[in-house]
Scaffold this motif. Structure first.
Motif, PDB file in Angstrom:
ATOM      1  N   VAL A  26       0.859  -1.195   0.000  1.00 31.67           N
ATOM      2  CA  VAL A  26       0.000   0.000   0.000  1.00 31.67           C
ATOM      3  C   VAL A  26       0.887   1.234   0.000  1.00 31.67           C
ATOM      4  CG1 VAL A  26      -1.812   1.254   1.218  1.00 31.67           C
ATOM      5  CG2 VAL A  26      -1.792  -1.253   1.247  1.00 31.67           C
ATOM      6  N   ALA A  27       0.785   2.038  -1.034  1.00 32.20           N
ATOM      7  CA  ALA A  27       1.572   3.274  -1.084  1.00 32.20           C
ATOM      8  C   ALA A  27       0.983   4.276  -0.093  1.00 32.20           C
ATOM      9  CB  ALA A  27       1.588   3.836  -2.502  1.00 32.20           C
ATOM     10  N   GLU A  28      -0.235   4.706  -0.343  1.00 34.70           N
ATOM     11  CA  GLU A  28      -0.938   5.551   0.614  1.00 34.70           C
ATOM     12  C   GLU A  28      -2.394   5.117   0.632  1.00 34.70           C
ATOM     13  OE1 GLU A  28       0.300   9.616   1.225  1.00 34.70           O
ATOM     14  OE2 GLU A  28       1.521   9.533  -0.576  1.00 34.70           O
ATOM     15  N   THR A  65      -6.380   6.288   1.377  1.00 33.17           N
ATOM     16  CA  THR A  65      -7.357   7.361   1.525  1.00 33.17           C
ATOM     17  C   THR A  65      -8.715   6.740   1.776  1.00 33.17           C
ATOM     18  OG1 THR A  65      -6.117   8.633  -0.124  1.00 33.17           O
ATOM     19  CG2 THR A  65      -8.316   9.434   0.441  1.00 33.17           C
ATOM     20  N   ASN A 101      -7.199  11.452   4.400  1.00 30.26           N
ATOM     21  CA  ASN A 101      -6.066  10.536   4.310  1.00 30.26           C
ATOM     22  C   ASN A 101      -6.069   9.606   5.513  1.00 30.26           C
ATOM     23  OD1 ASN A 101      -4.672  11.812   1.933  1.00 30.26           O
ATOM     24  ND2 ASN A 101      -4.683  13.553   3.327  1.00 30.26           N
ATOM     25  N   GLY A 102      -5.915   8.328   5.242  1.00 29.40           N
ATOM     26  CA  GLY A 102      -5.804   7.343   6.308  1.00 29.40           C
ATOM     27  C   GLY A 102      -4.359   6.926   6.491  1.00 29.40           C
ATOM     28  N   ARG A 103      -4.169   5.868   7.238  1.00 29.47           N
ATOM     29  CA  ARG A 103      -2.824   5.436   7.588  1.00 29.47           C
ATOM     30  C   ARG A 103      -2.514   4.123   6.851  1.00 29.47           C
ATOM     31  NH1 ARG A 103       2.025   7.273   9.724  1.00 29.47           N
ATOM     32  NH2 ARG A 103       3.144   5.371  10.196  1.00 29.47           N
ATOM     33  N   ALA A 104      -1.578   4.180   5.895  1.00 29.23           N
ATOM     34  CA  ALA A 104      -1.256   2.987   5.100  1.00 29.23           C
ATOM     35  C   ALA A 104      -0.722   1.861   5.986  1.00 29.23           C
ATOM     36  CB  ALA A 104      -0.247   3.337   4.014  1.00 29.23           C
ATOM     37  N   HIS A 118      -9.480  13.410  -6.062  1.00 24.88           N
ATOM     38  CA  HIS A 118      -8.230  13.317  -5.296  1.00 24.88           C
ATOM     39  C   HIS A 118      -7.089  14.049  -6.002  1.00 24.88           C
ATOM     40  CE1 HIS A 118      -5.548  11.666  -2.331  1.00 24.88           C
ATOM     41  NE2 HIS A 118      -6.231  10.574  -2.093  1.00 24.88           N
ATOM     42  N   CYS A 167      -2.422  16.797  -6.627  1.00 24.49           N
ATOM     43  CA  CYS A 167      -1.904  15.711  -5.780  1.00 24.49           C
ATOM     44  C   CYS A 167      -1.448  14.529  -6.637  1.00 24.49           C
ATOM     45  CB  CYS A 167      -3.018  15.271  -4.831  1.00 24.49           C
ATOM     46  SG  CYS A 167      -2.559  13.930  -3.717  1.00 24.49           S
ATOM     47  N   ALA A 168      -0.194  14.141  -6.485  1.00 24.12           N
ATOM     48  CA  ALA A 168       0.341  12.997  -7.223  1.00 24.12           C
ATOM     49  C   ALA A 168      -0.213  11.700  -6.648  1.00 24.12           C
ATOM     50  CB  ALA A 168       1.862  12.994  -7.161  1.00 24.12           C
ATOM     51  N   MET A 169      -0.666  10.819  -7.523  1.00 26.64           N
ATOM     52  CA  MET A 169      -1.149   9.500  -7.105  1.00 26.64           C
ATOM     53  C   MET A 169      -0.120   8.462  -7.541  1.00 26.64           C
ATOM     54  SD  MET A 169      -3.926  10.512  -5.661  1.00 26.64           S
ATOM     55  CE  MET A 169      -4.579   8.906  -5.184  1.00 26.64           C
ATOM     56  N   ARG A 170      -0.019   7.399  -6.751  1.00 24.79           N
ATOM     57  CA  ARG A 170       1.044   6.438  -6.988  1.00 24.79           C
ATOM     58  C   ARG A 170       0.507   5.017  -7.134  1.00 24.79           C
ATOM     59  NH1 ARG A 170       5.454   8.902  -2.782  1.00 24.79           N
ATOM     60  NH2 ARG A 170       4.015   8.126  -1.194  1.00 24.79           N
ATOM     61  N   ASP A 226      -1.733   3.014  -4.366  1.00 26.24           N
ATOM     62  CA  ASP A 226      -2.630   3.804  -3.507  1.00 26.24           C
ATOM     63  C   ASP A 226      -3.958   3.057  -3.367  1.00 26.24           C
ATOM     64  OD1 ASP A 226      -0.881   5.887  -2.997  1.00 26.24           O
ATOM     65  OD2 ASP A 226      -1.639   7.173  -4.592  1.00 26.24           O
TER      66      ASP A 226
END
Lengths: 418, 418
Positions: A119-121, A123, A158-161, A328, A333-336, A339
């Motif tokens: 998991v990158a980030e 949400t 934003n949550g916690r990856a 988003h 905002c860059a998405m990866r 995510d």
């Protein structure tokens, strides 16, 4: 579409989540290192071994050797399509590849499942209208239930990856700051209102840098998982103003071990509902971007039997994952790759369709009676919560398996916190 | 403590941020791949090359070959201490190592700086009381300025790690949903209230799984950077209820290129202020865990000259980074090497101490006049914003360098968003 027949006999039935039509991606181990596998019937095809042996080759690969599906995601949609086409051909009834593939089947019953991707980030959204209305009604009354922005913005935070774990991982009840409405000061101790949230998770498979359209967002989604956004309601109530939930959502987020690809879900596309307020142009969908996926929640007390405590459908969402991903990116905002976007709790219109125990028990005021006769408002220690989901075709289904977790008691409050 | 003398002459002055007392860690390039370096005076010591050549060896290494400081962080505090001791010895006046080290100096003027570490996850706090009071007063009046939980919880929210960029990166004004107080419906377009937030960033250097004490949290912090949490106030105002800021904070978060280690800051430890309300035991500090670091903000209009628009000090924080990190783990939230914690905006008691333009211009009601005679409420296109910070010793200082960014105009709204 109808059931596609495979030489793996257990896949040729409407009783499996994993017919040839599905082919979801996971990471498993029997002994040794976790490796990439594909579910078919009650088996797992060890695609890492097939690629390593040179039986399965993908342009620009290898992609299947890292014990996570991120490399495949990053490879892009041509590789996604090629892999799916090759697997569907090789596993089809009568395929010449049967001899070379069959030795690489492992029984699911013999395998341990791991996180299917890094998991990158993470949400989490709040895009189910029934859920938002129910929660808003409890806190502010029905007239002010939906925040003013809700019909215009797919609200997310934003949550916690690091909280994301795979199905089967035990969940430990959190400690936290708690302050009841009649308490003068907060205290530190175990959450007493620990809850689930029934959600779908969309996995971003391609990066973006700058704003993308809803269509591009849909194209960038690699697949979906079931997601349980475990939530400590009492921690949340005290902490969430003014900047949103934080520790209430950081204990754990469980996902199903199988990523069902967007390709597998194509036959089940459906539209988001009619709008109560016209959306801004950037959020309008060029086609149906939700999916018709039946969902249910089961609760099993320790040494007890399961009660199904909710049934709903992903088509109840007001905003699709594509709309969420598009929104988003509006700020640049860059998405990866990797995510993870949680849909928000999926509740339907009726009482039996509620996707959180907060709603089911109406904030604890209307406790539920389980089939065992036990009563629940929130989760008790030893309870196992299971989410299941499947899209129903004609004579087959495309399923997600399940995401389960048992709640263990809170850790003792350490000396430094007494 | 006084100035430690080095054979690098430019380090032996109170005019440099980077005397031998400091030795901050960054990643730089001249040509080719970015590599780990250490600032000394106006030079950078290429420690990646020194390690590769076998001149600098660390137990269990190599740690300096990945173009990021995460490997050093993960190696733990014994390696942190060993590296610092070896560098301080080798760079000291009269050191025998001068001959072997000197060929690996690169002038800072010839180097490009890069992100010094890979950001695992980014959390932003709201732990400056003057800032929280100012913002709360603007929105809710002075009686209700601080939310009820503020004196008990270091309020934080998860930010977007992909937004973090190194000093010098241009910042593009974001588009977003905007709705003025008198507008009936939102529209989509460029933010007109784009702002800075002057913060310090603490970098988590050791992982944790489960709740840790404030002391352990302090021990796990590897170092600090300056941090500018760029914020679109108009996007924020419309989106942030009920789940907190999202796209308003996702455009960019700039950090200084040099990580000043906790060891270098030891002489400047200071205590958080007296408590307005007693903290719960877990948040009490066993010793001083803030730092006395002078901070300033400069604004330079395009083709203009700089005005210093704020001066403040990190010692104005109500909660230390150690308290924030401890609180972050209460729910069992796993922390990882490379997690970045923003302090929250650092404002002091007086008008000239305000760490955001929202506060400086009191929401736009009291525009500032720059030295050029130009007037500002928020950032204009072409403005360059610079944060600087340094701890002041006797005859030397331990500085952070600066974090700068120029604001470019918003991208044209794409066709699909019109």
């Amino acid at each position: 579409m109808t059931l596609l027949k495979s030489w793996v006999a257990s896949a040729n039935t409407d009783a499996t989540d994993f017919p040839l039509n599905n082919l979801p991606y996971g990471v498993f181990s029997t002994e040794g290192t976790p490796r990439c596998g594909v579910a078919i019937g009650d088996q797992i095809l060890d695609v890492a071994a097939l690629e390593a042996a040179g039986v399965l080759t993908l342009d620009g690969g290898p992609y299947l050797q890292s014990g996570a599906w991120n490399d495949v995601m990053a490879a892009g949609s041509a590789v996604w399509a090629d892999l799916r086409a090759k697997l569907q051909a090789a596993l089809a009834e009568g395929a010449a590849e049967q001899d070379s593939y069959e030795p690489h089947l492992v029984a699911q019953a013999d395998a341990t499942m791991h996180m299917p991707f890094v998991v990158a980030e993470y949400t989490d959204f709040y895009a189910g209208k029934h859920h938002a209305f129910n929660v808003g009604t409890m806190f502010r009354g029905p007239e002010n239930a939906l925040p003013p922005n809700w019909l215009s913005i797919p609200i997310g935070y934003n949550g916690r990856a690091s909280s994301v774990v795979v199905s089967g991982t035990d969940i430990v009840r959190p400690n936290g700051q708690l302050k009841g409405p009649n308490d003068e000061l907060p205290r530190f101790g175990p959450s007493a209102r620990f809850d689930i949230e029934l959600e779908m998770g969309a996995i971003v498979g391609q990066p973006s840098d700058g704003m993308i359209s809803v269509q591009q967002a849909d194209d960038n989604i690699f697949g979906y998982v079931l997601l349980n956004d475990w939530s400590a309601r009492d921690i949340q109530a005290w902490e969430y103003q003014p900047l949103g939930p934080f520790q209430a959502k950081a204990t754990a987020t469980s996902i199903s071990p199988w990523i069902v690809t967007r390709a597998a879900l194509e036959p089940f596309r459906t539209s988001t509902p009619d709008r109560d307020r016209e959306l801004l142009p950037y959020l309008k969908e060029p086609g149906p971007m939700l999916y018709d996926i039946d969902l249910e929640v089961g609760l099993t007390p320790e040494n007890g039997r399961e009660s199904i405590i909710a049934r709903t459908n992903y088509n109840e969402m007001y905003y699709s994952a594509a709309q969420q991903l598009c929104h988003h990116t509006t700020s640049g905002c860059a998405m990866r790759v990797g995510d993870l976007l949680g849909s928000g709790t999926i509740s339907g219109p009726d009482k039996e369709n509620r996707g959180s125990m907060l709603e089911m028990s109406w904030g604890g005021k209307e406790p539920m009676t389980l089939e065992t006769g036990e009563v629940r408002s929130f989760i008790e220690d030893g309870d196992t919560l299971v989410l299941r989901g499947a899209a129903q075709g004609h004579g087959y289904r495309v399923g997600f398996g399940e995401v389960s977790g048992m709640l263990l008691p809170a850790p003792e409050v350490p000396d430094f916190a007494r």
